[in-house]
Design an enzyme around this catalytic site. Structure first.
Site, mmCIF file in Angstrom:
data_model
loop_
_atom_site.group_PDB
_atom_site.id
_atom_site.type_symbol
_atom_site.label_atom_id
_atom_site.label_comp_id
_atom_site.label_asym_id
_atom_site.label_seq_id
_atom_site.Cartn_x
_atom_site.Cartn_y
_atom_site.Cartn_z
ATOM 1 N N TRP A 16 0.823 -1.216 0.000
ATOM 2 C CA TRP A 16 0.000 0.000 0.000
ATOM 3 C C TRP A 16 0.850 1.256 0.000
ATOM 4 O O TRP A 16 0.330 2.359 -0.194
ATOM 5 C CB TRP A 16 -0.922 -0.001 1.219
ATOM 6 N N ASP A 17 2.160 1.091 0.214
ATOM 7 C CA ASP A 17 3.064 2.239 0.258
ATOM 8 C C ASP A 17 2.861 3.164 -0.946
ATOM 9 O O ASP A 17 2.861 4.393 -0.821
ATOM 10 C CB ASP A 17 4.532 1.767 0.234
ATOM 11 N N GLU A 34 0.809 -2.882 12.678
ATOM 12 C CA GLU A 34 0.988 -4.337 12.648
ATOM 13 C C GLU A 34 1.350 -4.917 14.016
ATOM 14 O O GLU A 34 1.599 -6.118 14.130
ATOM 15 C CB GLU A 34 2.043 -4.697 11.610
ATOM 16 N N LYS A 72 3.241 0.112 16.123
ATOM 17 C CA LYS A 72 4.402 0.072 15.216
ATOM 18 C C LYS A 72 4.484 1.342 14.387
ATOM 19 O O LYS A 72 5.562 1.887 14.164
ATOM 20 C CB LYS A 72 4.287 -1.150 14.298
ATOM 21 N N GLN A 73 3.347 1.785 13.869
ATOM 22 C CA GLN A 73 3.327 2.955 12.995
ATOM 23 C C GLN A 73 1.978 3.653 13.094
ATOM 24 O O GLN A 73 1.018 3.100 13.610
ATOM 25 C CB GLN A 73 3.578 2.533 11.549
#
Length: 792
Positions: A376-377, A504, A616-617
């Protein structure tokens, strides 16, 4: 976010130059770093920045985008619907090798006595240059100049200009090679077992991958056609040479399945240069026989030899001159900031320029990590940059996603869903994530692709692309959401269960806020665009109706689901819970976690991580940025304050998003801190794995941090809004944008904001809430001191 240490490389070795990356001394300490930082690519071909002599190396590799081998994913415990086919980008034969011998003494960087050494990649030229003065053990002085190009103009072509001169007569040998590193290893190359336990790194094959099917060698040319063992893809790799010297010389050619050679032996006279040009080419296919690809390769080499090296270099400069006229961002701050900004933007060019009929791998074409997969980046972190600078590439990327639609439909059916479900990670369209909890369960990939379509259409107004590929994707992604979710019988709310959001470290949850918000956006936008197509493009709508069976009843259902979408909300804290039970978990013990235990994914079992509040993000924070017009500044501040301390930043996708939102809510210090993490992610090896390749999403995030964060730009439903947040320590920020068929230049300074239409029709924008019309030759300048203070 967890603080990161930024240790810039030594200035005396890597000086700060605004338009180039320079290395003034060779040192094995920075070798792996240099292989990534000095890598060359054009979106189809990629070669890591290894020495021309082919060694020493950490991860010597060359790539062709999309050229991959497949392998069966073995699950210790099988279950229905698990991903079955692994896909790994292949390390194609290395055509950059030119081994040099003077008086039979090999030139080997670690042991050579280097009087002078300089390596430089100038972003305006796109040429990797190296200048060396070598004093041999016999006392002879040898100058070696190298110029290496992966052509932007010519998708399948690379070129090297290699020049050698000696101060005293000597026999000189140059061994030009085409080495299959995927299946063989040079005798003098050590094995590297670094990072074998890191799940982010590529699979190592135990069986042969490239099988020679055809070859030709004549004169100074060698071409080999290969077929992969499992995927059946074909490849042609070829090289040809032009030698220009007044010295006497001869050449000998040889070939084997893994190594093609042309060895030049020259009787070099003092001061009489030996100029060798090496052209190399790659062609790939999913179906064309190798012999036909070799024929194509020969035509590419014929043209290159005819036109000459200088022509290739001239076209490279012209291409980049045009690119920078659209894409440059100027920052009047510390010199290393401007250098790093341009390096990051250059990586976006290298990753995408000729990515035609392919996606953009997570590492671009600078490393084999993440197997060369598309995530998806691209849609969330790279397409915003491309849409505002090089929209042709965005169109190609969306067409490429559409080419995977049939396999996405098959995957949805396999998971008992309607519509289409795009793979979390893939090369060929099949799901390649063997760990479903952090892979397949990230259904938000569908909404991310829909968001990218909306981004493109809002900026470009290109409804031809909607009719061509966009509408069909919107239909099938919306269908998936309407089938995946359900209406609660007691509350009539629409819920989505059993999914994973961008974070994640928290998997397979109910009502992930990011997923629900993005699905809501997907559903509403799909219904709106289908109705618009029916009204404005009836012919295209009839085709869509025939292809997909779409009906107004389905659009009504999508609207109903979107309106009833359940968005978790905690009244006591005034925040959006990341999911329905995230706030019930125990907070991670950050104070008790040593810095060497990050990233957590390499040091703790997933179950340990999953039972804690640890991120995580950016997850909720990312939603607040992407869908920012739905939330107030106070909403954003409360959520940022809660989630920022829980975010590890273990993903390179996080820092840029945290920076953007921090800038918007007035947290200037944090915005700059997180921006620098993203900016130097690779140049200062912030994540500790630069050897594996550039973090392409982060490079896109750098542009986003500058334009959306400090430039304050937002694009809500086709209107550009600007609310700048220029850092106090910056004297100027300038960038260019494409909007529709117009081009805009933005110049931000502490005292004033200047907006100028430099090409195209007038454009109406809003600046700090005031609507202004930009017309050619009439720049708008706003006194920043007259503006009311923002919420901060």
């Amino acid at each position: 976010m967890i603080p990161r240490t930024i240790e810039l490389l030594p200035e005396h070795i890597f000086p700060s130059e605004e338009w180039a990356i320079v290395e003034n001394n060779f040192t094995e300490t920075w070798m792996g770093h240099g292989e990534t930082v000095f890598a060359l690519a054009n979106g189809f071909i990629g070669v890591r920045g290894i020495p021309s002599e082919g060694r020493p190396t950490i991860e010597a590799a060359s790539f062709c985008n999309g050229f991959h081998e497949t392998w069966p994913i073995r699950h210790a415990e099988e279950a229905y619907g698990f991903a079955r086919t692994g896909q790994t980008i292949v390390n194609v034969p290395d055509a950059t090798i030119l081994k040099l011998y003077v008086d039979d003494e090999p030139f080997f960087l670690p042991t050579a006595r280097l009087v002078n050494y300089r390596r430089e990649l100038d972003f305006r030229e796109g040429v990797l240059k190296r200048d060396v003065h070598w004093s041999t053990t016999a006392g002879k002085q040898v100058t070696i100049t190298t110029r290496r190009i992966v052509s932007f103009e010519h998708r399948h072509l690379g070129a090297i200009h290699y020049s050698v001169s000696v101060d005293r007569g000597a026999p000189v040998v140059i061994s030009s090679q085409l080495l299959n590193r995927q299946d063989s290893r040079a005798i003098d190359e050590p094995k590297n077992g670094n990072g074998e336990s890191d799940p982010r790194r590529a699979t190592r094959f135990s069986q042969r991958v490239l099988n020679a099917r055809f070859h030709m060698d004549r004169d100074l040319r060698v071409c080999t056609g290969y077929r992969t063992t499992n995927s059946g893809m074909t490849l042609a790799a070829g090289m040809d040479h032009v030698l220009d010297t007044e010295n006497h010389w001869e050449a000998k050619r040889s070939w084997s399945e893994d190594l093609g050679k042309v060895v030049f032996t020259i009787d070099a006279r003092p001061g009489e240069p030996v100029n060798l040009v090496k052209f190399f080419t790659y062609h790939t296919s999913r179906s064309v026989p190798a012999v036909e690809l070799v024929d194509r390769a020969q035509r590419t080499l014929d043209r290159a030899v005819r036109d000459g090296y200088q022509y290739v270099e001239e076209r490279q400069r012209a291409f980049l001159g045009e690119f920078w006229s659209h894409a440059d961002v100027e920052v009047d701050a510390e010199p290393e900031v401007q250098q790093a900004v341009r390096w990051n933007i250059y990586q976006l060019c290298q990753a995408s320029a000729r990515a035609e009929t392919t996606g953009i791998p997570a590492k671009g074409l600078t490393g084999q990590a993440y197997e060369g997969h598309y995530f998806w980046d691209t849609e969330v972190y790279v397409i915003p940059f491309l849409t505002h600078t090089e929209p042709r590439i965005t169109r190609n990327l969306l067409r490429f996603r559409h080419s995977m639609l049939d396999k996405a439909r098959e995957r949805a059916a396999e998971l008992s869903e309607k519509g289409a479900l795009f793979p979390w990670r893939t090369i060929n369209g099949e799901e390649a994530s063997s760990y479903y909890a952090a892979g397949t369960a990230q259904y938000h990939i569908n909404a991310d692709i829909a968001y990218a379509i909306k981004t493109y259409l809002d900026v470009r107004g290109d409804y031809d692309l909607l009719a061509e590929v966009g509408a069909e994707i919107l239909v099938e992604t919306a269908r998936m959401w309407s089938g995946l979710g359900f209406f609660s019988p007691d509350s009539e709310k629409f819920h989505i269960h059993g999914v994973t959001g961008p974070d994640e470290y928290t998997t397979v949850v109910n009502d992930n806020t990011f997923t629900n918000l993005m699905a809501q956006n997907n559903l509403r936008y799909a219904a709106r665009m289908i109705r618009r197509l029916r009204t404005e493009r009836p012919g295209a709508y009839r085709h869509l109706e025939h292809t997909t069976g779409i009906s107004e009843d389905e659009c009504v259902l999508w609207d109903r689901a979107a309106d009833a979408m359940y968005i978790p909300y905690d009244k006591e804290r005034g925040i959006l819970p990341q999911d329905d039970n995230f706030l019930e978990k125990e907070r991670w013990d950050f104070a008790g976690t040593p810095t060497d235990k990050y990233p957590l994914l390499l040091n703790y079992h997933p179950l340990v991580i999953y039972r804690h509040q640890v991120i995580k993000q950016a997850d909720v924070v990312l939603a607040l940025f992407l869908l920012g017009d739905n939330f107030s500044i106070e909403d954003k501040r409360k959520n940022f304050d809660y989630y920022d301390p829980l975010t590890t930043g273990d993903s390179s996708l996080s820092a840029c998003v945290q920076s953007i939102l921090a800038a918007e809510i007035g947290y200037e210090d944090k915005a700059l801190e997180y921006f620098r993490y993203a900016l130097f992610m690779d140049l200062a090896n912030v994540a500790g794995n630069v050897v594996d390749g550039a973090h392409v999403a982060s490079t896109g995030g750098v542009w986003m941090s500058l334009v959306y964060g400090f430039g304050g730009m937002r694009n809500y439903d086709g209107t550009l809004h600007f609310d700048p947040r220029l850092p106090r320590e910056w004297k100027r920020l300038s960038f260019r944008l494409r909007y529709r068929d117009s081009r805009i230049r933005v110049d931000l300074m502490p005292q004033s904001y200047r907006y100028e239409l430099i090409e195209g029709d007038p454009v109406t924008i809003t600046v700090c809430g005031a609507q202004v019309e930009l017309k050619s030759g009439q720049p708008i300048e706003i006194d920043a001191c007259d503006l009311l203070p923002k919420d901060s």
